[in-house]
Design a protein around this motif. Structure first.
Motif, mmCIF file in Angstrom:
data_model
loop_
_atom_site.group_PDB
_atom_site.id
_atom_site.type_symbol
_atom_site.label_atom_id
_atom_site.label_comp_id
_atom_site.label_asym_id
_atom_site.label_seq_id
_atom_site.Cartn_x
_atom_site.Cartn_y
_atom_site.Cartn_z
ATOM 1 N N TYR A 65 41.679 84.359 50.643
ATOM 2 C CA TYR A 65 43.102 84.135 50.907
ATOM 3 C C TYR A 65 43.956 84.754 49.798
ATOM 4 O O TYR A 65 44.946 85.430 50.070
ATOM 5 N N TRP A 66 43.574 84.558 48.534
ATOM 6 C CA TRP A 66 44.328 85.055 47.388
ATOM 7 C C TRP A 66 44.397 86.572 47.397
ATOM 8 O O TRP A 66 45.418 87.169 47.069
ATOM 9 N N TRP A 67 43.311 87.218 47.777
ATOM 10 C CA TRP A 67 43.291 88.677 47.829
ATOM 11 C C TRP A 67 44.399 89.172 48.755
ATOM 12 O O TRP A 67 45.070 90.157 48.466
ATOM 13 N N LEU A 68 44.617 88.438 49.851
ATOM 14 C CA LEU A 68 45.632 88.833 50.827
ATOM 15 C C LEU A 68 47.048 88.473 50.374
ATOM 16 O O LEU A 68 47.967 89.269 50.498
ATOM 17 N N VAL A 69 47.258 87.267 49.832
ATOM 18 C CA VAL A 69 48.619 86.780 49.575
ATOM 19 C C VAL A 69 49.137 87.029 48.165
ATOM 20 O O VAL A 69 50.335 86.884 47.928
ATOM 21 N N ARG A 70 48.276 87.421 47.233
ATOM 22 C CA ARG A 70 48.708 87.581 45.847
ATOM 23 C C ARG A 70 49.961 88.447 45.695
ATOM 24 O O ARG A 70 50.903 88.059 44.998
ATOM 25 N N PRO A 71 50.045 89.608 46.322
ATOM 26 C CA PRO A 71 51.273 90.406 46.169
ATOM 27 C C PRO A 71 52.519 89.679 46.665
ATOM 28 O O PRO A 71 53.591 89.794 46.065
ATOM 29 N N PHE A 72 52.368 88.904 47.735
ATOM 30 C CA PHE A 72 53.510 88.168 48.281
ATOM 31 C C PHE A 72 53.917 87.016 47.350
ATOM 32 O O PHE A 72 55.098 86.748 47.179
ATOM 33 N N VAL A 73 52.923 86.368 46.761
ATOM 34 C CA VAL A 73 53.226 85.284 45.818
ATOM 35 C C VAL A 73 54.003 85.836 44.626
ATOM 36 O O VAL A 73 55.005 85.258 44.204
ATOM 37 N N GLY A 74 53.571 86.973 44.109
ATOM 38 C CA GLY A 74 54.308 87.605 43.006
ATOM 39 C C GLY A 74 55.731 87.941 43.404
ATOM 40 O O GLY A 74 56.677 87.738 42.635
ATOM 41 N N HIS A 75 55.893 88.444 44.602
ATOM 42 C CA HIS A 75 57.229 88.769 45.096
ATOM 43 C C HIS A 75 58.096 87.511 45.200
ATOM 44 O O HIS A 75 59.264 87.513 44.809
ATOM 45 N N ILE A 76 57.528 86.427 45.737
ATOM 46 C CA ILE A 76 58.258 85.163 45.855
ATOM 47 C C ILE A 76 58.657 84.653 44.473
ATOM 48 O O ILE A 76 59.788 84.179 44.283
ATOM 49 N N MET A 77 57.755 84.746 43.522
ATOM 50 C CA MET A 77 58.067 84.292 42.167
ATOM 51 C C MET A 77 59.235 85.090 41.583
ATOM 52 O O MET A 77 60.162 84.522 41.005
ATOM 53 N N ARG A 78 59.205 86.402 41.759
ATOM 54 C CA ARG A 78 60.303 87.235 41.236
ATOM 55 C C ARG A 78 61.621 86.940 41.953
ATOM 56 O O ARG A 78 62.686 86.914 41.332
ATOM 57 N N ALA A 79 61.545 86.675 43.268
ATOM 58 C CA ALA A 79 62.764 86.328 44.012
ATOM 59 C C ALA A 79 63.329 84.992 43.528
ATOM 60 O O ALA A 79 64.544 84.826 43.411
ATOM 61 N N ALA A 80 62.450 84.034 43.232
ATOM 62 C CA ALA A 80 62.906 82.742 42.706
ATOM 63 C C ALA A 80 63.564 82.925 41.344
ATOM 64 O O ALA A 80 64.625 82.348 41.079
ATOM 65 N N LEU A 81 62.970 83.739 40.484
ATOM 66 C CA LEU A 81 63.570 83.993 39.167
ATOM 67 C C LEU A 81 64.934 84.654 39.306
ATOM 68 O O LEU A 81 65.876 84.315 38.572
ATOM 69 N N ALA A 82 65.058 85.597 40.226
ATOM 70 C CA ALA A 82 66.355 86.266 40.438
ATOM 71 C C ALA A 82 67.410 85.263 40.904
ATOM 72 O O ALA A 82 68.566 85.322 40.464
ATOM 73 N N THR A 83 67.019 84.337 41.767
ATOM 74 C CA THR A 83 67.962 83.317 42.237
ATOM 75 C C THR A 83 68.369 82.399 41.091
ATOM 76 O O THR A 83 69.544 82.067 40.933
ATOM 77 N N ILE A 84 67.401 81.988 40.273
ATOM 78 C CA ILE A 84 67.718 81.145 39.114
ATOM 79 C C ILE A 84 68.651 81.891 38.169
ATOM 80 O O ILE A 84 69.631 81.321 37.675
ATOM 81 N N GLU A 85 68.360 83.167 37.936
ATOM 82 C CA GLU A 85 69.226 83.965 37.049
ATOM 83 C C GLU A 85 70.652 83.997 37.606
ATOM 84 O O GLU A 85 71.621 83.738 36.868
ATOM 85 N N ASP A 86 70.795 84.281 38.887
ATOM 86 C CA ASP A 86 72.132 84.288 39.503
ATOM 87 C C ASP A 86 72.805 82.928 39.360
ATOM 88 O O ASP A 86 73.989 82.848 39.034
ATOM 89 N N ASN A 87 72.074 81.860 39.609
ATOM 90 C CA ASN A 87 72.630 80.506 39.527
ATOM 91 C C ASN A 87 73.024 80.138 38.102
ATOM 92 O O ASN A 87 73.925 79.321 37.905
#
Length: 189
Positions: free
Chosen positions: A161-183
């Motif tokens: 499962y991790w092999w498949l979703v790892r890139p998406f998890v990284g993307h989600i983490m970066r999107a969350a950080l960008a939202t926190i930065e904006d907030n």
């Protein structure tokens, strides 16, 4: 507590780890408040929105309604299956126990006190945090996510499962950080 100490205490050993970080021009207290108050429903990107739609597809195909709460704020305990593992002035750690490698996630409720020692076979544990560190005139905001499984069979299933979703998890983490930065640049309510 120093940066990441709560996370390290709650999950000192793990199978995989993923981190992301961003420099924020706001002070650490403001940045931490924005991280602590992050409403996950406000984190968006085309890839994230598509991934969430795909993740909900099995429930929709089986005719199960996927309820959407008005807000999903980790610090408020509003994320189903998740709990706050601990908090300091510079870090909030949160986690969950589940079978997240299955098409429809099964969550296993545990208490904060039982989380670190939980080792019932057939499950995986996720522990993550937002941590802030002063850096120059701004703040280093870090998001770390650790995952551990409780037995070899679960570990094999999770690794596929991790092999498949790892890139998406990284993307989600970066999107969350960008939202926190904006907030962190918005005045508090």
């Amino acid at each position: 507590m120093t940066d990441g100490l709560v996370l390290a205490c709650m999950m000192p050993t793990y199978d995989v780890v993923l981190t992301a970080q961003v420099m924020v021009s706001a002070d650490p207290a403001t940045t931490f408040r924005a991280a602590r108050e992050l409403d996950l429903l406000t984190v968006h990107s085309p890839i994230l929105d598509a991934a969430m739609w795909i993740r909900g597809l099995p429930a929709r195909l089986t005719g199960r309604a996927v309820p959407v709460p008005p807000r999903l704020v980790i610090a408020d305990g509003g994320l189903p299956g998740w709990l706050v593992l601990g908090e300091s002035a510079h870090e909030i750690a949160f986690g969950a126990v589940g079978r997240f490698w299955t098409p429809i996630i099964t969550w296993h409720d545990v208490t904060r006190d039982d989380f670190a020692q939980f080792d019932e076979p057939g499950w995986g544990k996720i522990a993550a945090n937002f941590a802030v560190t002063p850096h120059g005139t701004g703040t280093l905001l870090r998001y770390e996510c650790r995952t551990a499984t409780t037995d070899p069979v679960s570990r094999r299933r999770f690794r596929r499962y991790w092999w498949l979703v790892r890139p998406f998890v990284g993307h989600i983490m970066r999107a969350a950080l960008a939202t926190i930065e904006d907030n962190s640049y918005r005045p508090s309510p």
